[in-house]
Design a protein around this motif. Sequence first.
Motif, PDB file in Angstrom:
ATOM      1  N   GLU A 158       0.709  -0.994  -0.095  1.00 23.07           N
ATOM      2  CA  GLU A 158      -0.055  -0.093  -0.098  1.00 23.07           C
ATOM      3  C   GLU A 158       0.965   1.454  -0.057  1.00 23.07           C
TER       4      GLU A 158
ATOM      5  N   ALA B 113      -1.085   8.056   0.039  1.00 23.08           N
ATOM      6  CA  ALA B 113      -1.453   8.980  -1.027  1.00 23.08           C
ATOM      7  C   ALA B 113      -1.520  10.278  -0.394  1.00 23.08           C
TER       8      ALA B 113
ATOM      9  N   LYS C 190      -8.569   7.774  -1.720  1.00 27.29           N
ATOM     10  CA  LYS C 190      -8.388   6.419  -2.203  1.00 27.29           C
ATOM     11  C   LYS C 190      -7.207   5.713  -1.656  1.00 27.29           C
TER      12      LYS C 190
ATOM     13  N   PHE D  13      -3.820   3.732  -2.810  1.00 27.02           N
ATOM     14  CA  PHE D  13      -3.115   3.027  -3.896  1.00 27.02           C
ATOM     15  C   PHE D  13      -2.358   1.923  -3.662  1.00 27.02           C
TER      16      PHE D  13
ATOM     17  N   VAL E 242      -6.123   1.168  -7.739  1.00 27.98           N
ATOM     18  CA  VAL E 242      -6.767   1.847  -6.464  1.00 27.98           C
ATOM     19  C   VAL E 242      -7.557   0.807  -5.777  1.00 27.98           C
TER      20      VAL E 242
END
Length: 56
Positions: A21, A24, A33, A35, A51
């Motif tokens: 992960e 963001a 979100k 990413f 995403v």
Amino acid sequence: MVHCPECDSDLDQQQDVEFVEMDAETGFFAASKRFYVVACGECGAAIGGGVAGAKA
């Protein structure tokens, strides 16, 4: 069967890949979100990404 493009190892089980992960956050604001990058479990090469949805 899928192979890693870098080291040619077999990627046929879930533990053969790593889901990483990515943060963001940029400056004062955090993205809504999450990413992620999918990497080879053997050599760490990035294979894909996307995403994951809203950040809680």
